[in-house]
Design a protein around this motif. Sequence first.
Motif, short mmCIF file in Angstrom:
data_model
loop_
_atom_site.label_atom_id
_atom_site.label_comp_id
_atom_site.label_asym_id
_atom_site.label_seq_id
_atom_site.Cartn_x
_atom_site.Cartn_y
_atom_site.Cartn_z
N THR A 11 45.03 -27.10 -20.50
CA THR A 11 44.74 -28.19 -19.57
C THR A 11 43.33 -28.72 -19.72
OG1 THR A 11 46.28 -27.21 -17.97
CG2 THR A 11 44.71 -28.82 -17.12
N LYS A 12 42.39 -27.79 -19.96
CA LYS A 12 40.99 -28.20 -20.09
C LYS A 12 40.25 -27.28 -21.04
CE LYS A 12 39.54 -25.41 -16.14
NZ LYS A 12 38.94 -25.35 -14.79
N PHE A 13 39.18 -27.82 -21.62
CA PHE A 13 38.22 -27.05 -22.40
C PHE A 13 37.00 -26.83 -21.52
CE2 PHE A 13 40.84 -27.69 -25.84
CZ PHE A 13 40.27 -27.52 -27.11
N SER A 29 33.41 -29.30 -18.31
CA SER A 29 34.86 -29.20 -18.42
C SER A 29 35.38 -30.50 -19.01
CB SER A 29 35.47 -28.94 -17.04
OG SER A 29 36.88 -28.88 -17.13
N ILE A 30 36.24 -30.38 -20.00
CA ILE A 30 36.77 -31.54 -20.73
C ILE A 30 38.30 -31.47 -20.69
CG2 ILE A 30 36.91 -32.67 -22.99
CD1 ILE A 30 34.23 -31.19 -23.65
N PRO A 31 38.98 -32.54 -20.32
CA PRO A 31 40.45 -32.52 -20.33
C PRO A 31 40.98 -32.30 -21.74
CG PRO A 31 39.63 -34.44 -19.12
CD PRO A 31 38.45 -33.82 -19.81
N THR A 32 42.03 -31.49 -21.86
CA THR A 32 42.67 -31.27 -23.15
C THR A 32 43.66 -32.41 -23.39
OG1 THR A 32 42.49 -28.89 -22.82
CG2 THR A 32 43.98 -29.63 -24.56
N THR A 33 43.30 -33.31 -24.29
CA THR A 33 44.18 -34.44 -24.61
C THR A 33 44.63 -34.32 -26.06
OG1 THR A 33 42.23 -35.82 -25.03
CG2 THR A 33 43.21 -35.94 -22.84
N THR A 34 43.95 -35.03 -26.96
CA THR A 34 44.21 -34.90 -28.39
C THR A 34 43.01 -34.24 -29.05
OG1 THR A 34 43.21 -37.02 -28.95
CG2 THR A 34 45.56 -37.02 -28.35
N PRO A 35 43.19 -33.65 -30.24
CA PRO A 35 42.04 -33.06 -30.92
C PRO A 35 40.90 -34.06 -31.14
CG PRO A 35 44.05 -32.33 -31.96
CD PRO A 35 44.46 -33.36 -30.95
N GLU A 36 41.25 -35.29 -31.48
CA GLU A 36 40.22 -36.30 -31.76
C GLU A 36 39.37 -36.56 -30.52
OE1 GLU A 36 43.35 -36.23 -34.56
OE2 GLU A 36 43.53 -36.70 -32.42
N THR A 38 39.27 -34.84 -27.52
CA THR A 38 38.69 -33.65 -26.89
C THR A 38 37.52 -33.11 -27.71
OG1 THR A 38 40.82 -33.08 -25.91
CG2 THR A 38 39.17 -31.34 -26.01
N MET A 39 37.71 -32.99 -29.01
CA MET A 39 36.67 -32.40 -29.84
C MET A 39 35.45 -33.32 -29.96
SD MET A 39 37.71 -29.42 -30.42
CE MET A 39 36.42 -28.88 -31.56
N ALA A 40 35.65 -34.62 -29.85
CA ALA A 40 34.50 -35.54 -29.85
C ALA A 40 33.58 -35.23 -28.67
CB ALA A 40 34.99 -36.98 -29.78
N LYS A 41 34.16 -34.91 -27.52
CA LYS A 41 33.36 -34.58 -26.34
C LYS A 41 32.75 -33.19 -26.47
CE LYS A 41 35.93 -37.64 -23.27
NZ LYS A 41 36.89 -37.75 -22.15
#
Length: 294
Positions: A11-13, A29-36, A38-41
């Motif tokens: 759900t979140k990183f 806390s970062i929402p888990t969406t797509t790798p692109e 989420t990982m950018a944040k």
Amino acid sequence: MLFGAIEAGGTKFVCAVGDETLTIKERISIPTTTPEKTMAKVFQFFDQYQLKSIGIGSFGPIDVNEASDTYGNITTTPKVAWQHYPFLTAVKERYRVPVAWTTDVNAAAYGELHAGAGRGHRSCVYITVGTGIGGGVVVDGNIMHGFGHPELGHIIVRRHEQDTYTGTCPFHGDCLEGLAAGPAIEARFGVKAQELDAAHEAWDIEAYYLAQAVMNYTLVLSPEKIIFGGGVMKQQQLYPLMRTHFEKLMNNYVQTPDFDNYVVPCELKDDAGITGCLLLAMDEISKKMEHLHF
């Protein structure tokens, strides 16, 4: 000296930077969406710091076998966008520092053993009971891996005599997760677990399944502590019910520590995973120094 920690959940990183005293300097806390996305944040956050090492505890399944061609990847997760994502490689290539890699529940187990409910011991099992059920194992102070990582939530358990629910697990139906995770309680009784009265029959059924899990982990691993976390385990009435079922199931076959000191709630609560990641990041530096000296 600063260390990075990534607790990657479905759900979140949660990302944090801390020092050698486990003091957290900053966390997000970062929402888990797509790798692109989420990982950018994630990178945007860590780019602000000069890190010595990073510890990652990821949702899975993940590949933890260093001899494997896909080591460091998230593998067959239900989160389609993350399937086969080379998580470890992406972080290593970005920062060029040592990176520890394990599951989110293994990281939580490591955190609890070294800084939480398992302090002073050499081994523990950590189980989280919430949307799913997962677990990590630490033996002799080290996370237990084999060809892969333990999947303690998918053991097969004996069905409660009053339970006819078929189970929620898409792979196994009525495994432990399928019968005892939060969604199974809700599907069985029509309301969310936290809305049920403490005296509701649901909790005896739940405790029966969890007591079987405790018995199985005890017989196979003989850990010094079994530590529970997750939203369902905030129901304190579960522990005495589990004790009753455990003692009946075990039937004095194995002498175990007193249940109330053996099966305990996590101390670090929501910080178990991030603490474990920081500790693992520090360990990576120690391993590097030992290798250089060798």
